[in-house]
Design a protein around this motif. Structure first.
Motif, PDB file in Angstrom:
ATOM      1  N   HIS A  82       0.986  -1.075  -0.033  1.00  0.00           N
ATOM      2  CA  HIS A  82       0.248   0.091  -0.012  1.00  0.00           C
ATOM      3  C   HIS A  82       0.817   1.284  -0.046  1.00  0.00           C
ATOM      4  N   ILE A  83       1.717   1.177  -1.066  1.00  0.00           N
ATOM      5  CA  ILE A  83       2.582   2.274  -0.994  1.00  0.00           C
ATOM      6  C   ILE A  83       2.152   3.743  -1.449  1.00  0.00           C
ATOM      7  N   GLU A  84       0.993   3.588  -2.139  1.00  0.00           N
ATOM      8  CA  GLU A  84       0.384   4.744  -2.501  1.00  0.00           C
ATOM      9  C   GLU A  84      -0.375   5.384  -1.283  1.00  0.00           C
ATOM     10  N   LEU A  85      -0.766   4.862  -0.002  1.00  0.00           N
ATOM     11  CA  LEU A  85      -1.347   5.280   0.899  1.00  0.00           C
ATOM     12  C   LEU A  85       0.066   6.099   1.807  1.00  0.00           C
ATOM     13  N   ILE A  86       1.028   5.434   1.750  1.00  0.00           N
ATOM     14  CA  ILE A  86       2.092   6.118   2.445  1.00  0.00           C
ATOM     15  C   ILE A  86       2.495   7.479   1.858  1.00  0.00           C
ATOM     16  N   ALA A  87       2.719   7.452   0.441  1.00  0.00           N
ATOM     17  CA  ALA A  87       2.792   8.550  -0.297  1.00  0.00           C
ATOM     18  C   ALA A  87       1.494   9.622  -0.211  1.00  0.00           C
ATOM     19  N   GLU A  88       0.444   9.030   0.021  1.00  0.00           N
ATOM     20  CA  GLU A  88      -0.738  10.304   0.146  1.00  0.00           C
ATOM     21  C   GLU A  88      -0.606  10.653   1.437  1.00  0.00           C
ATOM     22  N   LYS A  89      -0.167   9.826   2.465  1.00  0.00           N
ATOM     23  CA  LYS A  89      -0.093  10.448   3.761  1.00  0.00           C
ATOM     24  C   LYS A  89       0.931  11.684   3.862  1.00  0.00           C
ATOM     25  N   GLU A  90       2.177  11.440   3.332  1.00  0.00           N
ATOM     26  CA  GLU A  90       3.236  12.299   3.375  1.00  0.00           C
ATOM     27  C   GLU A  90       2.596  13.530   2.661  1.00  0.00           C
ATOM     28  N   LEU A  91       2.175  13.529   1.362  1.00  0.00           N
ATOM     29  CA  LEU A  91       1.338  14.450   0.618  1.00  0.00           C
ATOM     30  C   LEU A  91       0.212  15.330   1.597  1.00  0.00           C
ATOM     31  N   ALA A  92      -0.375  14.576   2.380  1.00  0.00           N
ATOM     32  CA  ALA A  92      -1.347  15.443   3.212  1.00  0.00           C
ATOM     33  C   ALA A  92      -0.870  16.203   4.098  1.00  0.00           C
ATOM     34  N   LEU A  93       0.396  15.604   4.603  1.00  0.00           N
ATOM     35  CA  LEU A  93       1.155  16.299   5.780  1.00  0.00           C
ATOM     36  C   LEU A  93       1.616  17.762   4.985  1.00  0.00           C
ATOM     37  N   GLU A  94       2.313  17.535   3.800  1.00  0.00           N
ATOM     38  CA  GLU A  94       2.956  18.726   3.367  1.00  0.00           C
ATOM     39  C   GLU A  94       1.630  19.902   3.014  1.00  0.00           C
ATOM     40  N   ILE A  95       0.527  19.410   2.565  1.00  0.00           N
ATOM     41  CA  ILE A  95      -0.635  20.325   2.351  1.00  0.00           C
ATOM     42  C   ILE A  95      -1.114  20.956   3.703  1.00  0.00           C
ATOM     43  N   VAL A  96      -1.203  20.497   4.607  1.00  0.00           N
ATOM     44  CA  VAL A  96      -1.531  21.026   5.997  1.00  0.00           C
ATOM     45  C   VAL A  96      -0.642  21.905   6.467  1.00  0.00           C
ATOM     46  N   LYS A  97       0.804  21.461   6.222  1.00  0.00           N
ATOM     47  CA  LYS A  97       1.859  22.288   6.817  1.00  0.00           C
ATOM     48  C   LYS A  97       1.958  23.621   5.980  1.00  0.00           C
ATOM     49  N   ALA A  98       1.611  23.737   4.609  1.00  0.00           N
ATOM     50  CA  ALA A  98       1.635  24.831   3.851  1.00  0.00           C
ATOM     51  C   ALA A  98       0.641  25.782   4.209  1.00  0.00           C
ATOM     52  N   GLU A  99      -0.681  25.201   4.475  1.00  0.00           N
ATOM     53  CA  GLU A  99      -1.831  26.038   4.895  1.00  0.00           C
ATOM     54  C   GLU A  99      -1.585  26.504   6.287  1.00  0.00           C
ATOM     55  N   HIS A 100      -0.971  25.534   6.955  1.00  0.00           N
ATOM     56  CA  HIS A 100      -0.632  26.324   8.396  1.00  0.00           C
ATOM     57  C   HIS A 100       0.333  27.285   8.308  1.00  0.00           C
ATOM     58  N   ASN A 101       1.438  27.309   7.575  1.00  0.00           N
ATOM     59  CA  ASN A 101       2.120  28.498   7.574  1.00  0.00           C
ATOM     60  C   ASN A 101       1.650  29.837   7.016  1.00  0.00           C
ATOM     61  N   GLU A 102       0.607  29.545   5.802  1.00  0.00           N
ATOM     62  CA  GLU A 102       0.046  30.753   5.648  1.00  0.00           C
ATOM     63  C   GLU A 102      -0.856  31.345   6.600  1.00  0.00           C
ATOM     64  N   ASN A 103      -1.471  30.465   7.447  1.00  0.00           N
ATOM     65  CA  ASN A 103      -2.493  30.862   8.405  1.00  0.00           C
ATOM     66  C   ASN A 103      -1.562  31.731   9.382  1.00  0.00           C
ATOM     67  N   ASP A 104      -0.533  31.211   9.731  1.00  0.00           N
ATOM     68  CA  ASP A 104       0.227  31.626  10.786  1.00  0.00           C
ATOM     69  C   ASP A 104       0.692  33.029  10.602  1.00  0.00           C
ATOM     70  N   ASP A 105       1.191  33.262   9.432  1.00  0.00           N
ATOM     71  CA  ASP A 105       1.350  34.677   9.082  1.00  0.00           C
ATOM     72  C   ASP A 105       0.311  35.507   9.220  1.00  0.00           C
ATOM     73  N   SER A 106      -0.956  35.210   8.626  1.00  0.00           N
ATOM     74  CA  SER A 106      -2.260  36.092   8.883  1.00  0.00           C
ATOM     75  C   SER A 106      -2.487  36.333  10.312  1.00  0.00           C
TER      76      SER A 106
END
Length: 337
Positions: A82-106
């Protein structure tokens, strides 16, 4: 006849279609990114698998160590399945982190504006307060906001405002000098000079909670606040829950639990726990994966509703939470089965 009523249903369908196409394009982009991650992760796992197999063939005597190597090999095979789920989890983390940084600045900008307004207000109100003890009483507000004043380097400024005005309104003209530890000076003023009106620690917390709600600008939700709800979430990453609490004013009686699909026996752990779960949600772009099929089957058997959220978006997660918990609340209230 109201002409608008002719067009509204059609316009709604058009808007929904546009939204669907947008989400479809976003999913395609994410699936492409997942494929790119798989292309990086998979060769590394295959390389380690080949090395383990080769080394296993050379080990003869140490059965205990050999068992550890076999377990590692089994783990690699599981990852490859289930390598696709491992890659998906890593992508989900990157997306949330990117949103978090934008929100932090605001949010930092919003906090800074709040602090600047507080400093101006305190300066003005202190100037217009002529009673020594009423002046000293401002130590309560300053103390409650002191963490923010420190963050933006206004701590010395506001304490100096207070001390100067206390000196000016003190009939005995005793000098109150600034020391090095501003926190101790402020706490001393708050607890000793105006004991009759000083806020308790609980009152300070209440003030800060109300202040933090304004600062966080938490969005309201439609989830019933008077009902207990337990919801478990599979897929994406645990950080999605942090994001939920960061953005939305979720009811205190709503308990969210993120479950790691990599954890052995996680489904049984949830279903056999003392907590009764009202709802299970799966955040994934692969809702038909065998792992998630097992999750859905297990929860459906226990008559716990289980829904797919084919997105990593926190807003989509909230929408499903609102809709389903309102439905569950309605069914419980009217005993609908």
């Amino acid at each position: 006849m109201n002409i608008k009523s002719l067009f509204d249903p059609i316009d709604n369908v058009i808007a929904q279609a546009r939204n669907f196409i947008h989400e479809q394009d976003v999913r395609k982009k994410y699936l492409k990114q997942i494929d790119e991650k798989i292309a990086i992760i998979q060769p590394e796992l295959v390389k380690r698998k080949a090395e383990l197999i080769e080394l296993l063939q050379k080990i003869e005597a140490d059965d205990q160590f050999k068992q550890r190597m076999e377990e590692s090999l089994e783990q690699i095979n599981k990852y490859l399945d289930h390598i696709e789920l491992i890659a998906e989890k890593e992508l989900a983390l990157e997306i949330v982190k990117a949103e978090h940084n934008e929100n932090d600045d605001s949010k930092k900008e919003h906090r800074e504006k709040y602090v600047e307004l507080q400093v101006s207000r305190l300066e003005e109100q202190l100037k217009n307060t002529n009673n020594f003890f009423e002046v000293a009483d401002f130590a309560n507000e300053i103390w409650a906001d002191f963490d923010l004043f420190e963050e933006f380097d206004y701590d010395e400024t506001v304490v100096q405002f207070l001390v100067d005005r206390m000196n000016e309104t003190n009939a005995k003209n005793t000098e109150t000098r600034m020391g090095r530890d501003l926190r101790k000076i402020l706490e001393h003023i708050r607890l000793n000079l105006v004991k009759s009106t000083a806020w308790t620690d609980e009152e300070v917390k209440d003030y800060q909670n109300e202040r933090d709600l304004k600062l966080k600008q938490l969005q309201t939700v439609k989830i019933p606040a008077d009902k207990n709800f337990n919801v478990c979430i599979f897929g994406a990453g645990e950080e999605v829950l942090d994001k939920m609490y960061e953005l939305y004013a979720l009811p205190k009686r709503l308990k969210l639990r993120w479950c790691d699909i990599e954890e052995k026996g996680v489904i049984d752990s949830v279903l056999n726990s003392q907590v009764h779960y009202d709802l299970a949600l799966i955040m994934t772009l692969y809702p038909n994966h065998v792992i998630f099929k097992d999750v859905k089957k297990s929860f459906t058997t226990q008559q716990i509703p289980c829904f797919d959220i084919i997105s990593f978006g926190v807003d989509k997660l909230l929408k499903v939470l609102e809709d389903e918990l309102i439905r569950i609340s309605f069914e419980k209230q009217f005993a609908i089965k």
